[in-house]
Design an enzyme around this catalytic site. Structure first.
Site, PDB file in Angstrom:
ATOM      1  CG  HIS A   1      -6.384 -25.720  36.830  1.00 18.16           C
ATOM      2  ND1 HIS A   1      -7.335 -26.161  35.930  1.00 18.16           N
ATOM      3  CD2 HIS A   1      -5.206 -25.739  36.153  1.00 18.16           C
ATOM      4  CE1 HIS A   1      -6.743 -26.438  34.774  1.00 18.16           C
ATOM      5  NE2 HIS A   1      -5.455 -26.177  34.879  1.00 18.16           N
ATOM      6  CD  GLU A   2      -2.482 -23.017  37.431  1.00 23.51           C
ATOM      7  OE1 GLU A   2      -1.519 -23.685  37.047  1.00 23.51           O
ATOM      8  OE2 GLU A   2      -3.408 -22.657  36.667  1.00 23.51           O
TER       9      GLU A   2
HETATM   10 ZN   LIG Z   1      -3.894 -26.395  33.535  1.00 18.78          ZN
END
Ligand SMILES: [Zn+2]
Length: 163
Positions: free
Chosen positions: A134-135
């Protein structure tokens, strides 16, 4: 210092990031501290620099409350990922109130630099893999709004983030 979190459709979330240089200067060290305070305060599990308005190639994984590790990933790169995908409900601090399922590889290997500039490699198939992907997506200007398979909560909020 708790920093304001940038929300969609802010353009800084779509701006290419620059690699972090070593040794880390005072500003970046300070930023990492502030990002930790900010993610704790926001009750998040990860935070990328663009989310606090900085076009830097770094993010923080914060999994303390699930018994997991907390560490910054600097200039990260996903070097391997499994063919096997998993669909999990995700949210994003830049899009509060919206949750939806996102499909991602179950297992990844990520390479990054730690705060000393040492290269680290982690292979994981749990929460670290999930949050790291996600990051890293944030650092590639990709947000979950771009890849939600199904919105499970907050559908009515989408238009305000989609501008
Ligand atoms: Zn996010």
């Amino acid at each position: 210092m708790i920093l304001p979190i940038v929300k969609l459709p802010a353009q800084v979330l779509r701006r290419p990031v620059e690699d972090v240089k070593f040794p880390l200067n005072k500003n970046v060290r300070r930023l990492l501290k502030d990002m930790l305070e900010t993610v704790i305060h926001a009750d998040g599990i990860g935070l990328a620099a663009p989310q606090i308005g900085k076009d830097l190639n770094l993010a923080l994984i914060y999994l303390e409350q699930t018994g997991g590790p907390t560490f910054p990933i600097i200039n990260p790169k996903i070097t391997h990922h499994s063919k096997e995908m998993v669909k999990i409900e995700e949210g994003c601090l830049s899009m509060p109130g919206v949750y939806g399922t996102v499909a991602r590889p179950k297992k990844i290997t990520i390479q990054y630099l730690d705060i000393n500039g040492e290269e680290q490699t982690i292979t994981d198939n749990g929460w670290v893999a999930r949050v790291a992907q996600h990051e890293v997506d944030h650092l590639l200007q990709t947000l979950i709004i771009d890849k939600l398979e199904k919105v499970t909560q907050g559908q009515e909020l989408l238009p305000k983030y989609q501008k």
